[in-house]
Design a protein around this motif. Structure first.
Motif, PDB file in Angstrom:
ATOM      1  N   LEU A 247       7.620 -60.534  11.391  1.00  0.00           N
ATOM      2  CA  LEU A 247       6.458 -61.038  12.140  1.00  0.00           C
ATOM      3  C   LEU A 247       6.838 -61.366  13.585  1.00  0.00           C
ATOM      4  CD1 LEU A 247       4.848 -63.258   9.353  1.00  0.00           C
ATOM      5  CD2 LEU A 247       4.064 -61.005  10.148  1.00  0.00           C
ATOM      6  N   ASN A 250       7.006 -58.115  15.550  1.00  0.00           N
ATOM      7  CA  ASN A 250       5.672 -57.608  15.899  1.00  0.00           C
ATOM      8  C   ASN A 250       5.051 -58.428  17.030  1.00  0.00           C
ATOM      9  OD1 ASN A 250       5.929 -55.733  13.849  1.00  0.00           O
ATOM     10  ND2 ASN A 250       4.921 -57.026  12.338  1.00  0.00           N
ATOM     11  N   ARG A 253       6.788 -57.624  20.341  1.00  0.00           N
ATOM     12  CA  ARG A 253       6.411 -56.290  20.837  1.00  0.00           C
ATOM     13  C   ARG A 253       5.032 -56.373  21.491  1.00  0.00           C
ATOM     14  NH1 ARG A 253       5.926 -50.833  17.067  1.00  0.00           N
ATOM     15  NH2 ARG A 253       4.048 -49.999  18.028  1.00  0.00           N
ATOM     16  N   ASN A 258       1.874 -56.131  26.084  1.00  0.00           N
ATOM     17  CA  ASN A 258       0.472 -56.352  26.476  1.00  0.00           C
ATOM     18  C   ASN A 258       0.301 -57.476  27.481  1.00  0.00           C
ATOM     19  OD1 ASN A 258      -0.886 -54.347  24.661  1.00  0.00           O
ATOM     20  ND2 ASN A 258       0.297 -55.540  23.170  1.00  0.00           N
ATOM     21  N   ASP A 287       0.490 -65.681  18.611  1.00  0.00           N
ATOM     22  CA  ASP A 287       0.940 -65.079  19.872  1.00  0.00           C
ATOM     23  C   ASP A 287      -0.261 -64.704  20.741  1.00  0.00           C
ATOM     24  OD1 ASP A 287       1.511 -62.181  17.934  1.00  0.00           O
ATOM     25  OD2 ASP A 287      -0.002 -62.279  19.515  1.00  0.00           O
ATOM     26  N   GLY A 289      -0.597 -61.733  22.325  1.00  0.00           N
ATOM     27  CA  GLY A 289      -0.148 -60.360  22.563  1.00  0.00           C
ATOM     28  C   GLY A 289      -1.272 -59.366  22.716  1.00  0.00           C
ATOM     29  N   PRO A 293      -7.877 -54.628  17.070  1.00  0.00           N
ATOM     30  CA  PRO A 293      -9.248 -54.652  16.516  1.00  0.00           C
ATOM     31  C   PRO A 293      -9.211 -54.946  15.022  1.00  0.00           C
ATOM     32  CG  PRO A 293      -8.839 -52.628  17.761  1.00  0.00           C
ATOM     33  CD  PRO A 293      -7.526 -53.331  17.639  1.00  0.00           C
ATOM     34  N   LEU A 300      -2.032 -51.910   9.384  1.00  0.00           N
ATOM     35  CA  LEU A 300      -0.645 -52.371   9.610  1.00  0.00           C
ATOM     36  C   LEU A 300       0.088 -52.608   8.304  1.00  0.00           C
ATOM     37  CD1 LEU A 300      -1.284 -54.879  12.537  1.00  0.00           C
ATOM     38  CD2 LEU A 300      -0.431 -52.532  12.677  1.00  0.00           C
ATOM     39  N   LYS A 302      -0.192 -50.584   5.752  1.00  0.00           N
ATOM     40  CA  LYS A 302      -0.100 -49.292   5.065  1.00  0.00           C
ATOM     41  C   LYS A 302       1.300 -48.719   5.240  1.00  0.00           C
ATOM     42  CE  LYS A 302      -4.439 -48.890   3.748  1.00  0.00           C
ATOM     43  NZ  LYS A 302      -5.519 -48.722   4.730  1.00  0.00           N
ATOM     44  N   TYR A 326       7.655 -49.964   7.176  1.00  0.00           N
ATOM     45  CA  TYR A 326       7.569 -50.687   5.904  1.00  0.00           C
ATOM     46  C   TYR A 326       7.739 -52.200   6.078  1.00  0.00           C
ATOM     47  CZ  TYR A 326       7.747 -46.420   3.072  1.00  0.00           C
ATOM     48  OH  TYR A 326       7.451 -45.234   2.466  1.00  0.00           O
ATOM     49  N   GLY A 327       7.958 -52.629   7.331  1.00  0.00           N
ATOM     50  CA  GLY A 327       8.296 -54.035   7.546  1.00  0.00           C
ATOM     51  C   GLY A 327       7.233 -54.991   7.062  1.00  0.00           C
ATOM     52  N   LEU A 328       5.983 -54.721   7.459  1.00  0.00           N
ATOM     53  CA  LEU A 328       4.927 -55.682   7.142  1.00  0.00           C
ATOM     54  C   LEU A 328       4.506 -55.610   5.673  1.00  0.00           C
ATOM     55  CD1 LEU A 328       3.482 -57.827   8.774  1.00  0.00           C
ATOM     56  CD2 LEU A 328       1.634 -56.186   9.165  1.00  0.00           C
ATOM     57  N   THR A 352      -2.769 -62.636  18.146  1.00  0.00           N
ATOM     58  CA  THR A 352      -2.758 -62.534  16.687  1.00  0.00           C
ATOM     59  C   THR A 352      -2.115 -63.764  16.061  1.00  0.00           C
ATOM     60  OG1 THR A 352      -2.604 -60.126  16.838  1.00  0.00           O
ATOM     61  CG2 THR A 352      -1.924 -61.122  14.760  1.00  0.00           C
ATOM     62  N   ALA A 354      -0.424 -64.772  12.467  1.00  0.00           N
ATOM     63  CA  ALA A 354       0.066 -64.278  11.175  1.00  0.00           C
ATOM     64  C   ALA A 354       0.441 -65.511  10.359  1.00  0.00           C
ATOM     65  CB  ALA A 354       1.280 -63.380  11.366  1.00  0.00           C
TER      66      ALA A 354
HETATM   67  C1  LIG Z   1       3.883 -50.838   9.174  1.00  0.00           C
HETATM   68  S1  LIG Z   1       5.132 -51.763   9.864  1.00  0.00           S
HETATM   69  O1  LIG Z   1       5.208 -53.039   9.290  1.00  0.00           O
HETATM   70  O2  LIG Z   1       6.364 -51.056   9.879  1.00  0.00           O
HETATM   71  N1  LIG Z   1       4.771 -52.013  11.419  1.00  0.00           N
HETATM   72  C2  LIG Z   1       3.605 -52.836  11.668  1.00  0.00           C
HETATM   73  C3  LIG Z   1       3.607 -53.310  13.082  1.00  0.00           C
HETATM   74  C4  LIG Z   1       3.737 -52.138  14.040  1.00  0.00           C
HETATM   75  O3  LIG Z   1       3.938 -52.642  15.335  1.00  0.00           O
HETATM   76  C5  LIG Z   1       2.948 -53.394  15.889  1.00  0.00           C
HETATM   77  C6  LIG Z   1       3.327 -54.599  16.463  1.00  0.00           C
HETATM   78  C7  LIG Z   1       2.386 -55.383  17.062  1.00  0.00           C
HETATM   79  C8  LIG Z   1       1.060 -54.982  17.075  1.00  0.00           C
HETATM   80  C9  LIG Z   1       0.059 -55.870  17.682  1.00  0.00           C
HETATM   81  C10 LIG Z   1      -0.810 -55.650  18.739  1.00  0.00           C
HETATM   82  C11 LIG Z   1      -0.947 -54.472  19.590  1.00  0.00           C
HETATM   83  O4  LIG Z   1      -0.110 -53.582  19.591  1.00  0.00           O
HETATM   84  N2  LIG Z   1      -2.055 -54.435  20.332  1.00  0.00           N
HETATM   85  C12 LIG Z   1      -2.307 -53.321  21.226  1.00  0.00           C
HETATM   86  C13 LIG Z   1      -2.837 -52.132  20.459  1.00  0.00           C
HETATM   87  C14 LIG Z   1      -4.102 -52.546  19.729  1.00  0.00           C
HETATM   88  C15 LIG Z   1      -4.740 -51.332  19.038  1.00  0.00           C
HETATM   89  C16 LIG Z   1      -5.068 -50.276  20.089  1.00  0.00           C
HETATM   90  C17 LIG Z   1      -5.799 -49.168  19.364  1.00  0.00           C
HETATM   91  O5  LIG Z   1      -7.017 -49.327  19.243  1.00  0.00           O
HETATM   92  O6  LIG Z   1      -5.131 -48.254  18.860  1.00  0.00           O
HETATM   93  C18 LIG Z   1      -3.763 -49.811  20.712  1.00  0.00           C
HETATM   94  C19 LIG Z   1      -3.111 -50.993  21.424  1.00  0.00           C
HETATM   95  N3  LIG Z   1      -1.572 -56.726  18.909  1.00  0.00           N
HETATM   96  O7  LIG Z   1      -1.225 -57.648  17.990  1.00  0.00           O
HETATM   97  C20 LIG Z   1      -0.216 -57.153  17.247  1.00  0.00           C
HETATM   98  C21 LIG Z   1       0.470 -57.890  16.192  1.00  0.00           C
HETATM   99  C22 LIG Z   1       0.619 -57.317  14.951  1.00  0.00           C
HETATM  100  C23 LIG Z   1       1.270 -58.031  13.959  1.00  0.00           C
HETATM  101 CL1  LIG Z   1       1.476 -57.346  12.371  1.00  0.00          CL
HETATM  102  C24 LIG Z   1       1.772 -59.316  14.206  1.00  0.00           C
HETATM  103  O8  LIG Z   1       2.418 -59.968  13.223  1.00  0.00           O
HETATM  104  C25 LIG Z   1       1.629 -59.885  15.460  1.00  0.00           C
HETATM  105  C26 LIG Z   1       0.973 -59.170  16.465  1.00  0.00           C
HETATM  106  O9  LIG Z   1       0.805 -59.685  17.694  1.00  0.00           O
HETATM  107  C27 LIG Z   1       0.668 -53.778  16.515  1.00  0.00           C
HETATM  108  C28 LIG Z   1       1.626 -52.972  15.910  1.00  0.00           C
HETATM  109  C29 LIG Z   1       4.969 -51.317  13.735  1.00  0.00           C
HETATM  110  C30 LIG Z   1       4.933 -50.856  12.297  1.00  0.00           C
END
Ligand SMILES: CS(=O)(=O)N1CCC(Oc2ccc(-c3c(C(=O)NC[C@H]4CC[C@H](C(=O)O)CC4)noc3-c3cc(Cl)c(O)cc3O)cc2)CC1
Length: 384
Positions: A247, A250, A253, A258, A287, A289, A293, A300, A302, A326-328, A352, A354
């Motif tokens: 978490l 994520n 990142r 952002n 956060d 971040g 949507p 996330l 899946k 597979y992290g989440l 977000t 979590a």
């Molecule tokens: C399957 S997994 O576990 O391996 N893994 C899941 C995670 C993924 O990486 C991430 C990381 C962060 C985010 C993220 C965004 C973000 O990125 N927004 C911007 C986009 C929003 C859609 C937008 C669109 O509409 O496509 C395009 C920009 N905003 O909020 C979060 C967020 C997510 C989690 Cl789960 C959290 O705990 C905290 C967060 O702040 C998304 C994806 C790698 C893979």
């Protein structure tokens, strides 16, 4: 894995027998009570039945997978690991609990744990092989049956490794070097310490890749403790660490990618609230971040998350906050394993939250185990 007819019929017979038993879930309280007056013979007698039951239950589901997944090289490899481990445990089915057999059993469990260490990565590779073989996108029926299966496979794996770890730590080579711990359980796990540990390690990766990382602010709220001592609970610290580390990666990142650093000197901090109630202990990671949507939040979780990069070994050093996709989902399984959960609440455009939920009472923190039965079998027939 080619099996000779006699061996195959034996395994099939034993699989049918052991899969007719339901796994026996244990609570954290039961793990603790047993571990405080641990008896190796009792543990041996319990595990030489319970481990084959749990292995057989999930092996019957592996056998129900669609051929184009089951016959990939990777899934065949995973299947053969389960067959080998099932056979190895069954060698103790009628063994006397002599010192020598107890020692051999413990060594066998270590061997099995090591054999299965790469199951997650190997299954991810199997899904990729299946997608490549199909040449096109996987239909949603197939995706949901793969999601259903992998959730059950990894929950079963978490539970089997929990049983193996408890036995090998309590009765293995260094039984007395545990301090207050009972196997992999900490009876007084200070949640804020695990939060800081996971944050520092995620921050290290974030700094390595982005050269910047958000600060951390922790608040604790325990209405039952006027002195507001750090909140502690009986839990498996490594499970909590795994969830928090994912978490934090994520959140970092999202916050770094952002927030336009040119405009603001400092990144908005990641705020963590730890709260203890009568039923739940919650760890909320908040956060700023930018959020996602609501329509994308489920994606996330899946295993076939479309944008998750499938890193090669080298990538894991160059893109450290990415995972195998597979992290989440696996972090949520760790939370659900003892009847907790992970929930994502995102406000698109802002950030977000979590939330990790854990059971506050150890006698309510029961293992949540997949059971092979007509219902689960129907699911495979229905969606394949
Ligand atoms: C399957 S997994 O576990 O391996 N893994 C899941 C995670 C993924 O990486 C991430 C990381 C962060 C985010 C993220 C965004 C973000 O990125 N927004 C911007 C986009 C929003 C859609 C937008 C669109 O509409 O496509 C395009 C920009 N905003 O909020 C979060 C967020 C997510 C989690 Cl789960 C959290 O705990 C905290 C967060 O702040 C998304 C994806 C790698 C893979």
């Amino acid at each position: 894995m080619r099996l000779f007819p006699v061996r195959l019929s034996n395994i099939t017979k034993m699989l049918d027998m052991y899969s007719q038993f339901n796994p026996s879930p244990l609570s954290i309280k039961q793990f603790m009570d047993f571990g405080q007056n641990a008896c190796e013979k009792k543990s041996f007698i319990f595990l030489r039945k319970e481990l084959p039951v749990r292995l057989a239950n999930i092996m019957k589901e592996i056998a129900l997978l669609p051929d184009h997944l089951l016959n990939t090289q990777s899934v065949s490899q995973v299947s053969s690991w389960y067959v080998q481990s099932f056979e190895e445990v069954l060698e103790f089915e009628k063994a006397e609990p002599t010192h020598s057999n107890l020692e051999k059993f413990c060594n066998t469990l270590v061997h099995i744990r090591n054999r299965h260490s790469d199951v997650v990565q190997t299954m991810a590779q199997g899904v990729i092989e299946m997608k490549e073989h199909q040449g096109g996108p996987v239909d949603c029926g197939m995706e949901s049956s793969i999601q259903y299966f992998l959730d059950r496979l990894y929950m079963s794996r978490i539970s089997i490794r929990m049983l193996i770890n408890q036995h090998t730590i309590l009765f293995g080579q260094f039984p007395n070097e545990q301090g207050r711990h009972i196997g992999c359980l900490d009876p007084a796990c200070q949640i804020s310490s695990v939060v800081r540990d996971a944050y520092e390690n995620a921050r290290f990766l974030c700094d390595q890749y982005y050269l910047i990382s958000p600060e951390l602010e922790i608040t604790e709220h325990n209405p039952h403790d006027k002195a507001n001592n750090p909140i502690r609970t009986v839990y498996v610290p490594s499970h909590l660490y795994h969830m928090l580390f994912e978490l934090f990666k994520n959140s970092m990142r999202a916050v770094v990618e952002n927030n336009d650093q040119d405009k603001c000197e400092k990144l908005p901090p990641i705020k963590v609230l730890i709260a203890e109630g009568k039923e739940d202990i919650c760890v909320k990671i908040s956060d700023q971040g930018g959020g996602i949507p609501r329509s994308q939040t489920d994606q996330l979780f899946k295993y076939m998350y479309s944008t998750a990069p499938q890193p090669s070994k080298s990538d894991l050093h160059t893109v450290p906050l990415a995972g195998y996709g597979y992290g989440l989902p696996i972090s949520r399984l760790y939370a659900r394993y003892f009847h907790g959960d992970i929930v994502l609440l995102s406000c698109e455009g802002y950030g977000t939250d979590a939330i990790i939920y854990m059971k506050a009472l150890s006698d309510e923190a029961n293992e949540l185990l997949p059971i092979f039965n007509k219902t689960s079998s129907k699911f495979y027939r229905a969606t394949v």
